[in-house]
Design a protein around this motif. Structure first.
Motif, PDB file in Angstrom:
ATOM      1  N   SER A 117       1.052  -1.253   0.043  1.00  0.00           N
ATOM      2  CA  SER A 117       0.021  -0.157   0.256  1.00  0.00           C
ATOM      3  C   SER A 117       1.025   2.056  -0.023  1.00  0.00           C
ATOM      4  CB  SER A 117      -1.013   0.184   1.361  1.00  0.00           C
ATOM      5  OG  SER A 117      -1.763   1.371   1.527  1.00  0.00           O
ATOM      6  N   GLN A 118       0.113   2.319  -0.906  1.00  0.00           N
ATOM      7  CA  GLN A 118       1.142   3.601  -0.447  1.00  0.00           C
ATOM      8  C   GLN A 118       0.241   4.504  -0.715  1.00  0.00           C
ATOM      9  OE1 GLN A 118       3.994   4.725  -0.877  1.00  0.00           O
ATOM     10  NE2 GLN A 118       5.231   2.053  -0.728  1.00  0.00           N
ATOM     11  N   THR A 119      -1.080   3.976  -0.154  1.00  0.00           N
ATOM     12  CA  THR A 119      -2.113   4.738   0.270  1.00  0.00           C
ATOM     13  C   THR A 119      -2.017   5.698   1.461  1.00  0.00           C
ATOM     14  OG1 THR A 119      -3.263   3.374  -1.167  1.00  0.00           O
ATOM     15  CG2 THR A 119      -5.112   5.080   0.110  1.00  0.00           C
ATOM     16  N   ASP A 120      -2.769   6.599   1.402  1.00  0.00           N
ATOM     17  CA  ASP A 120      -2.990   7.225   2.819  1.00  0.00           C
ATOM     18  C   ASP A 120      -4.422   7.282   3.144  1.00  0.00           C
ATOM     19  OD1 ASP A 120      -3.360   8.850   5.127  1.00  0.00           O
ATOM     20  OD2 ASP A 120      -2.547  10.960   3.856  1.00  0.00           O
ATOM     21  N   TYR A 121      -4.842   6.575   4.099  1.00  0.00           N
ATOM     22  CA  TYR A 121      -6.688   5.835   4.073  1.00  0.00           C
ATOM     23  C   TYR A 121      -7.158   7.526   5.037  1.00  0.00           C
ATOM     24  CZ  TYR A 121      -5.657   1.792   2.353  1.00  0.00           C
ATOM     25  OH  TYR A 121      -4.888   0.173   1.819  1.00  0.00           O
ATOM     26  N   MET A 122      -6.403   8.501   5.506  1.00  0.00           N
ATOM     27  CA  MET A 122      -7.263   9.580   6.074  1.00  0.00           C
ATOM     28  C   MET A 122      -6.241  10.808   5.643  1.00  0.00           C
ATOM     29  SD  MET A 122      -6.500   7.799   9.746  1.00  0.00           S
ATOM     30  CE  MET A 122      -7.123   5.730  10.458  1.00  0.00           C
ATOM     31  N   PRO A 123      -6.292  10.626   4.370  1.00  0.00           N
ATOM     32  CA  PRO A 123      -5.923  12.092   4.165  1.00  0.00           C
ATOM     33  C   PRO A 123      -6.312  13.968   4.750  1.00  0.00           C
ATOM     34  CG  PRO A 123      -7.501  11.611   2.585  1.00  0.00           C
ATOM     35  CD  PRO A 123      -7.066  10.698   3.386  1.00  0.00           C
ATOM     36  N   GLY A 124      -5.603  14.447   5.008  1.00  0.00           N
ATOM     37  CA  GLY A 124      -6.022  15.777   5.234  1.00  0.00           C
ATOM     38  C   GLY A 124      -6.120  15.250   7.535  1.00  0.00           C
ATOM     39  N   LEU A 125      -5.415  14.084   7.949  1.00  0.00           N
ATOM     40  CA  LEU A 125      -5.405  14.725   9.140  1.00  0.00           C
ATOM     41  C   LEU A 125      -3.501  15.345   9.424  1.00  0.00           C
ATOM     42  CD1 LEU A 125      -7.870  11.946  10.523  1.00  0.00           C
ATOM     43  CD2 LEU A 125      -8.408  14.681  10.529  1.00  0.00           C
ATOM     44  N   SER A 126      -3.116  14.887  10.598  1.00  0.00           N
ATOM     45  CA  SER A 126      -2.294  14.877  11.015  1.00  0.00           C
ATOM     46  C   SER A 126      -1.678  13.483  11.042  1.00  0.00           C
ATOM     47  CB  SER A 126      -1.463  16.285  12.354  1.00  0.00           C
ATOM     48  OG  SER A 126      -1.693  15.286  13.600  1.00  0.00           O
ATOM     49  N   SER A 127      -0.041  13.423  11.001  1.00  0.00           N
ATOM     50  CA  SER A 127       0.278  12.213  12.046  1.00  0.00           C
ATOM     51  C   SER A 127       0.317  11.819  13.096  1.00  0.00           C
ATOM     52  CB  SER A 127       1.766  12.463  12.098  1.00  0.00           C
ATOM     53  OG  SER A 127       2.336  10.815  12.598  1.00  0.00           O
ATOM     54  N   ALA A 128      -0.251  13.204  14.319  1.00  0.00           N
ATOM     55  CA  ALA A 128      -1.268  12.270  15.530  1.00  0.00           C
ATOM     56  C   ALA A 128      -2.476  11.936  15.659  1.00  0.00           C
ATOM     57  CB  ALA A 128      -0.320  13.902  16.187  1.00  0.00           C
ATOM     58  N   GLU A 129      -2.858  13.049  14.468  1.00  0.00           N
ATOM     59  CA  GLU A 129      -4.811  12.740  14.568  1.00  0.00           C
ATOM     60  C   GLU A 129      -4.639  11.371  14.307  1.00  0.00           C
ATOM     61  OE1 GLU A 129      -5.906  17.653  13.912  1.00  0.00           O
ATOM     62  OE2 GLU A 129      -5.563  16.513  12.289  1.00  0.00           O
ATOM     63  N   LYS A 130      -4.289  10.945  12.790  1.00  0.00           N
ATOM     64  CA  LYS A 130      -4.392   9.749  12.642  1.00  0.00           C
ATOM     65  C   LYS A 130      -3.587   8.749  13.609  1.00  0.00           C
ATOM     66  CE  LYS A 130      -2.524  10.513   7.835  1.00  0.00           C
ATOM     67  NZ  LYS A 130      -1.341  11.198   7.284  1.00  0.00           N
ATOM     68  N   LYS A 131      -2.731   9.073  14.060  1.00  0.00           N
ATOM     69  CA  LYS A 131      -1.818   7.835  15.289  1.00  0.00           C
ATOM     70  C   LYS A 131      -3.263   8.251  15.983  1.00  0.00           C
ATOM     71  CE  LYS A 131       2.645   8.095  14.865  1.00  0.00           C
ATOM     72  NZ  LYS A 131       3.907   8.347  15.779  1.00  0.00           N
ATOM     73  N   ALA A 132      -4.099   8.504  16.939  1.00  0.00           N
ATOM     74  CA  ALA A 132      -5.047   8.842  18.077  1.00  0.00           C
ATOM     75  C   ALA A 132      -6.022   8.173  17.284  1.00  0.00           C
ATOM     76  CB  ALA A 132      -5.648  10.090  18.225  1.00  0.00           C
ATOM     77  N   ARG A 133      -7.086   7.721  16.214  1.00  0.00           N
ATOM     78  CA  ARG A 133      -7.605   7.596  15.257  1.00  0.00           C
ATOM     79  C   ARG A 133      -7.417   6.243  15.755  1.00  0.00           C
ATOM     80  NH1 ARG A 133     -10.949  10.182  10.158  1.00  0.00           N
ATOM     81  NH2 ARG A 133     -11.316  12.066  11.589  1.00  0.00           N
ATOM     82  N   LEU A 134      -6.638   5.503  15.439  1.00  0.00           N
ATOM     83  CA  LEU A 134      -5.769   4.426  14.684  1.00  0.00           C
ATOM     84  C   LEU A 134      -5.221   3.733  15.808  1.00  0.00           C
ATOM     85  CD1 LEU A 134      -2.783   4.235  12.214  1.00  0.00           C
ATOM     86  CD2 LEU A 134      -5.027   3.606  11.673  1.00  0.00           C
ATOM     87  N   SER A 135      -5.354   4.258  17.092  1.00  0.00           N
ATOM     88  CA  SER A 135      -4.923   3.543  18.738  1.00  0.00           C
ATOM     89  C   SER A 135      -6.690   3.401  19.378  1.00  0.00           C
ATOM     90  CB  SER A 135      -4.556   5.140  19.578  1.00  0.00           C
ATOM     91  OG  SER A 135      -5.095   5.501  19.554  1.00  0.00           O
ATOM     92  N   LYS A 136      -7.285   4.250  18.671  1.00  0.00           N
ATOM     93  CA  LYS A 136      -9.047   3.655  18.843  1.00  0.00           C
ATOM     94  C   LYS A 136      -9.726   2.844  17.972  1.00  0.00           C
ATOM     95  CE  LYS A 136      -9.874   7.347  21.925  1.00  0.00           C
ATOM     96  NZ  LYS A 136      -8.700   8.017  21.513  1.00  0.00           N
ATOM     97  N   MET A 137      -9.031   1.593  17.620  1.00  0.00           N
ATOM     98  CA  MET A 137     -10.016   0.665  16.319  1.00  0.00           C
ATOM     99  C   MET A 137      -8.811  -0.618  16.634  1.00  0.00           C
ATOM    100  SD  MET A 137      -9.097   1.826  12.429  1.00  0.00           S
ATOM    101  CE  MET A 137      -9.543   3.844  12.848  1.00  0.00           C
ATOM    102  N   THR A 138      -9.596  -1.529  16.389  1.00  0.00           N
ATOM    103  CA  THR A 138      -8.199  -3.085  15.884  1.00  0.00           C
ATOM    104  C   THR A 138      -7.585  -2.727  14.443  1.00  0.00           C
ATOM    105  OG1 THR A 138     -10.315  -4.898  14.827  1.00  0.00           O
ATOM    106  CG2 THR A 138     -10.487  -4.007  17.641  1.00  0.00           C
ATOM    107  N   TYR A 139      -7.095  -3.734  14.144  1.00  0.00           N
ATOM    108  CA  TYR A 139      -6.011  -3.630  13.158  1.00  0.00           C
ATOM    109  C   TYR A 139      -7.124  -4.433  12.124  1.00  0.00           C
ATOM    110  CZ  TYR A 139      -2.465  -5.149  10.045  1.00  0.00           C
ATOM    111  OH  TYR A 139      -2.014  -5.860   8.607  1.00  0.00           O
ATOM    112  N   ARG A 140      -8.133  -5.606  12.555  1.00  0.00           N
ATOM    113  CA  ARG A 140      -9.437  -5.993  11.931  1.00  0.00           C
ATOM    114  C   ARG A 140     -10.068  -5.226  11.482  1.00  0.00           C
ATOM    115  NH1 ARG A 140     -13.876  -8.221  12.202  1.00  0.00           N
ATOM    116  NH2 ARG A 140     -14.232 -10.250  11.264  1.00  0.00           N
TER     117      ARG A 140
END
Ligand SMILES: Cc1cc2nc3c(=O)[nH]c(=O)nc-3n(C[C@H](O)[C@H](O)[C@H](O)COP(=O)(O)OP(=O)(O)OC[C@H]3O[C@@H](n4cnc5c(N)ncnc54)[C@H](O)[C@@H]3O)c2cc1C
Length: 651
Positions: free
Chosen positions: A255-278
């Motif tokens: 993958s080279q896709t940014d699945y959360m365009p427009g968010l900062s790295s910190a904002e993306k990390k915050a979202r990713l911390s609240k969902m499972t990898y599944r």
């Protein structure tokens, strides 16, 4: 399975194993105790091991072996004291009694002697028939040659750099991990023979058995050793997966896709911390649900549960694919697990001894009781044979007593005023007591409320919170590894199979220990499984996995091992009945120390964490073990031992 298939697998072959079921084994365990407790010297001072006992070479069901846990379970179930006899007073008095002879208990003895003085009298009590705790050695003599594997703790490797205390202890023992890695690890052997990492898709999960060789290096995983070469599309071309699933796996891996365009790295990390990898795969990367079985067990080795129970951000930190195009900045972020945060920041040095961290345990024992293990250097510890009859000598200042389950540890006054501790332990049906000025409980957290019922309720509750992660490792002796050579494989990930991973033993040459170099020589395989129940909260998954391990007989483990090896290696000419020479199953129903999971556990302030409340000193009793650090690493076992000893020394 049919009798014919069992015969093909070699279930009737006379390999080295002890293939009795749990129930029968308990009886045999009882016989062992009868022998040891009736030995010379009367009750309590009987040697815990006889000269010819050599636990590392035992095959069959090891780890939490039959005979090691029944007393503890009876204590837990409230039945133990109903039938217990009065303890015999050994009249032994120590400066320190340590409960548990894992790395933490052994380190506590080391630090205590260092602080209090060389004349300190210390007793270590351990419920297993061997020392080291999870850091256990599996020793084989295949074709007349010594071969070693880790029965538990695999290697020196931690999310954070070793602390001055932990690193300092390694140095005192002569262990210099980067230097040993450079001088003794043979990383070229398998690649030079053309052996590659592979993937096995099984018919029960994927429709048909298929071995895919040469996993491509599409990701940036910390621990991925894949070859560069094939694309994922090429690699999966023959996989028993639909075109849509193959396409989505290749898309995620590359993958080279940014699945959360427009968010900062910190904002993306915050979202990713609240969902499972599944959920990340299904809802963010919009993958076909058919990819889930392919990835489900990828987090097992790290946390003991699958991708349904691990945060996507933590999976990014350990190198799982799908995030390559998301421009996440390196480094930890809030709301990550201890391991993920640490590894995101770089982790520690790494080194794997042939018997895993059992070499650290053995070096500690040699340091504490020199008569028990000969030799002088970190190189000669690997092949040194321990003399178990020397561990518990009456004239030794430091004694290590095996097969001894502590059932009570009591301050002999109010905790604030106590000058002495009484420790009671069971060997089979016999009870003994010893006295000491202080005590370190370097055993498992959930055991402590039963040993010290007088603890404050809040502390007992905290100690019960942490549920250890169950795991099982198998060490399998083969008469040769020509099938691996023919198939061109070194290690196999098997996402749907009983064993998650199968690999040739690491190649290491240290001192006079040499790993096999030719595929015609016998070799050891390492297999791992982390039983769990997807869909439940993490701690419930661990409890379900623990039950599974305790009800699986050796015969079932053996059949599953033979069946899986036959199916993976059969096309390479592997004959399970002929080729398998020995099997050791290292069963750890209480394995890794529990690490808080950001998806299920509250984000407590430090002082309110169950491990911090649980490890509070109680009079002259302090608490070590990795459980006190709420994670599962050797450096933490050492650090917690250091803290526990400091607390006692401060009294
Ligand atoms: C399969 C496996 C693989 C691992 N791999 C790694 C790795 O690669 N790297 C790493 O850093 N860490 C690894 N770990 C984590 C490992 O737990 C720690 O590194 C470390 O060895 C823990 O040491 P400890 O002394 O705290 O606990 P333990 O090793 O669990 O030792 C505690 C001892 O206390 C004994 N005990 C408990 N109750 C009583 C009682 N009532 N009376 C007497 N004795 C008692 C236990 O039986 C045990 O032997 C692994 C763990 C497992 C299970």
């Amino acid at each position: 399975m049919s009798e014919n298939y069992d015969r093909y697998l070699g279930m009737d072959r006379p390999i080295t194993r002890r293939d009795f079921l749990n129930g029968a084994a308990v009886v045999i365990g009882g016989a062992l105790f009868a022998r040891t407790t009736l030995g010379e010297g009367g009750p309590g001072i009987a040697p815990s091991n006889q000269a010819n006992d050599y636990p590392p070479a035992l095959t069959g069901l090891r780890g939490s072996h039959p005979g090691s846990f029944e007393t503890a379970h009876s204590l837990r179930d409230g039945t133990f004291w109903k039938t217990a006899s009065a303890p015999a007073d050994t009249k032994e008095v120590y400066d320190l009694v340590v409960v548990g002879a894992g790395i933490s208990g052994l380190s506590a003895a080391h630090f205590f002697r260092e602080r209090v003085g060389k004349s300190s009298r210390i007793l270590l009590l351990e419920n297993h028939d061997d020392f080291g705790g999870h850091a256990k050695r599996n020793e084989f003599h295949l074709g007349g040659k010594l071969q070693l594997c880790n029965g538990g703790t695999l290697l020196i490797d931690s999310p954070t750099p070793y602390s001055p205390q932990a690193d300092g202890l390694l140095k005192k023992l002569g262990i210099d991990p980067p230097k040993l890695e450079e001088t003794t690890a043979d990383r070229r052997l398998y690649p030079a023979l053309g052996l590659k990492p592979a993937l096995f898709l099984d018919r029960e999960t994927f429709g048909s058995d298929k071995l895919l060789v040469g996993v491509p290096g599409g990701g940036r995983g910390r621990r991925r050793e894949e070859e560069q070469g094939k694309t994922w599309k090429e690699f999966l071309a023959d996989a028993p997966l639909t075109g849509a699933v193959r396409g989505d796996i290749a898309r995620i891996e590359e993958s080279q896709t940014d699945y959360m365009p427009g968010l900062s790295s910190a904002e993306k990390k915050a979202r990713l911390s609240k969902m499972t990898y599944r959920d990340f795969l299904l809802n963010v990367a919009k993958a076909n649900p058919g990819v889930i079985p392919f990835y489900q067990t990828r987090t097992h080795g790290e946390w003991g549960v699958g991708i349904d129970a691990e945060p996507a951000l933590d999976c990014w930190a350990i190198g799982l694919p799908g995030f390559q195009g998301m421009h996440l900045e390196p480094g930890a972020a809030p709301n990550m697990s201890y391991s993920a945060a640490g590894y995101a920041n770089g982790g520690s040095y790494r080194y794997h001894f042939p018997d895993g961290n059992a070499s650290i345990a053995r070096l500690l024992v040699r340091d504490l009781i020199p008569a028990a293990i000969p030799g002088l250097s970190v190189e000669d510890i690997v092949s040194a044979r321990a003399d178990y009859s020397k561990l518990d000598e009456p004239d030794s200042l430091i004694r290590l007593r095996l097969n001894s389950t502590v059932v009570a540890a009591r301050n002999l006054d109010k905790p604030t005023e106590a000058q002495e501790v009484e420790v009671t332990y069971a060997r089979g049906k016999d009870l003994f007591k010893v006295h000491a000025k202080s005590c370190v409980l370097a055993c498992w957290n959930m055991m402590i409320p039963f040993l010290c019922p007088e603890l404050p309720e809040k502390q007992k509750e905290a100690l019960h919170y942490l549920v250890k992660v169950p795991l099982v490792y198998a060490s399998v002796g083969l008469r040769n590894w020509t099938a691996f050579q023919r198939l061109g494989i070194q290690s196999v990930r098997a996402p749907g199979s009983y064993w998650d991973a199968v690999s040739l033993n690491a190649a290491i040459h240290i001192g006079d220990y040499h790993s096999p170099k030719s595929p015609d020589e016998p070799i050891l395989l390492h297999l791992s499984r982390t039983p769990c129940r997807p869909g439940l909260p993490a701690r419930e998954q661990h409890k379900a996995g623990r039950t599974e391990l305790l009800v699986t007989s050796f015969e079932d483990f053996e059949r599953k091992t033979r069946d899986q090896l036959a199916r993976i290696l059969g096309p390479g000419g592997f004959e399970p009945a002929e080729d398998i020479q020995a099997i050791t199953i290292n069963r750890w129903p209480h394995g890794y120390g529990y690490e808080y999971n950001p998806l299920f556990d509250p984000n407590w302030p430090e002082a309110e964490r169950p491990n911090v409340i649980g490890r509070r000193k109680f009079g002259r009793i302090s608490i070590a073990n990795t459980d006190s650090g709420a994670t599962a690493y050797t450096d933490v076992a050492i650090d917690q031992a250091y803290r526990a000893v400091q607390e006692l020394v401060a009294i």
